[in-house]
Design a protein around this motif. Structure first.
Motif, PDB file in Angstrom:
ATOM      1  N   ILE A  63      14.191  92.985  46.814  1.00 43.20           N
ATOM      2  CA  ILE A  63      15.595  92.961  47.210  1.00 43.20           C
ATOM      3  C   ILE A  63      16.266  94.291  46.874  1.00 43.20           C
ATOM      4  O   ILE A  63      15.882  94.964  45.928  1.00 43.20           O
ATOM      5  CB  ILE A  63      16.344  91.810  46.517  1.00 43.20           C
ATOM      6  N   THR A  87      21.391  88.666  47.539  1.00 43.91           N
ATOM      7  CA  THR A  87      20.072  88.349  46.997  1.00 43.91           C
ATOM      8  C   THR A  87      19.527  87.074  47.631  1.00 43.91           C
ATOM      9  O   THR A  87      18.364  87.014  48.060  1.00 43.91           O
ATOM     10  CB  THR A  87      20.140  88.196  45.468  1.00 43.91           C
ATOM     11  N   PRO A 110      13.868  93.727  42.071  1.00 38.26           N
ATOM     12  CA  PRO A 110      14.915  94.590  42.631  1.00 38.26           C
ATOM     13  C   PRO A 110      14.354  95.979  42.949  1.00 38.26           C
ATOM     14  O   PRO A 110      13.383  96.434  42.341  1.00 38.26           O
ATOM     15  CB  PRO A 110      15.963  94.661  41.516  1.00 38.26           C
ATOM     16  N   VAL A 128      21.783  88.337  40.194  1.00 46.08           N
ATOM     17  CA  VAL A 128      20.431  88.227  40.741  1.00 46.08           C
ATOM     18  C   VAL A 128      19.775  86.931  40.285  1.00 46.08           C
ATOM     19  O   VAL A 128      19.179  86.183  41.091  1.00 46.08           O
ATOM     20  CB  VAL A 128      19.580  89.442  40.318  1.00 46.08           C
TER      21      VAL A 128
END
Length: 249
Positions: A63, A87, A110, A128
């Motif tokens: 992401i 997310t 990430p 997140v």
């Protein structure tokens, strides 16, 4: 003793391609696949997920900030609630292609600026983790040890997997040297030596000493020069050292 080997893949867009994903998927055990925000598009996501399943490689959602022009490496001011929703959006998108290929997204990592921002800022880390818990509490989170991402994962009940980098230089605080710093991206021989040191001692060498990293997974970036050869040399060296290379999920 076992260790995961991961790479950031699926990072092309349209007619633009980056790296040799098919070759990397013959080497790594986990694939961090771009979800369309910093890179990737539906066709690339489908193709990369299909190749990963075919080759028995675990799929992770890579992401990032919504920043195709900057490849997700620019710091953006994104509110935590917006990051949570973005997310969740990226997770769902990639998981659709993973399931169509016969598997599912098993973890989240990430990318770029978000990786560093969420590690340093509790509100972003919490955002997140909130999205991950909403989507699937069985997901794992791959990221740097000793950061707010790890703390938030512990509070949320999400499994955390610590990551080290073969091809990036470290600072004395245990973070990665900024990419615009001379020597921040390591050459193949130096990356090979660092990967073995990370695996055997849990540390990386820095000027004047070492820094503790303690990785459960080692990353070789797919866009690093000579990435495929580097990854193959690293995997061979790890196995020659008696370290089993296997996915963490």
């Amino acid at each position: 003793m076992g260790l995961d080997l991961n790479s950031d893949l699926g990072e092309g867009f349209g007619a633009w391609s980056m790296g040799d994903d098919a070759a990397m998927l013959d080497i790594v055990t986990s694939a961090n696949i771009a979800c369309g925000f910093h890179a990737g598009d539906p066709a690339i996501m489908r193709r990369t997920c299909s190749l990963a399943v075919e080759k028995g490689v675990r799929i992770g959602a890579h992401i990032g900030y919504r920043d195709l022009a900057g490849f997700g490496r620019r710091a953006l001011a994104v509110a935590p609630a917006e990051l949570r929703d973005e997310t969740l959006y990226q997770l769902g998108a990639l998981d659709g292609f993973a399931r169509a290929a016969g598997d599912r997204v098993r973890y989240v990592k990430p990318h770029g600026a978000l990786y560093h921002a969420a590690a340093a800022q509790p509100a972003l880390a919490d955002a997140v983790l909130a999205a991950m818990r909403e989507y699937d509490p069985a997901l794992a989170l791959l990221g740097p040890a000793g950061t707010h991402l790890q703390e938030s994962a512990a509070l949320t009940g999400i499994r955390y997997v610590s990551e080290g980098f073969a091809d990036r230089a470290y600072t004395a605080t245990g973070g990665l040297a900024p990419r615009d710093t001379p020597g921040a991206v390591l050459d193949s021989d130096t990356a090979l030596a660092q990967a073995v040191t990370l695996a055997e001692t849990g540390t990386a060498r820095i000027a004047g000493g070492t820094v503790t990293v303690s990785p459960d997974s080692i990353c070789v970036h797919g866009d690093t020069p000579d990435a495929v050869r580097m990854a193959q040399r690293i995997r061979t060296a790890l196995e020659d050292a008696g370290i089993a290379v296997a996915s963490f999920t």
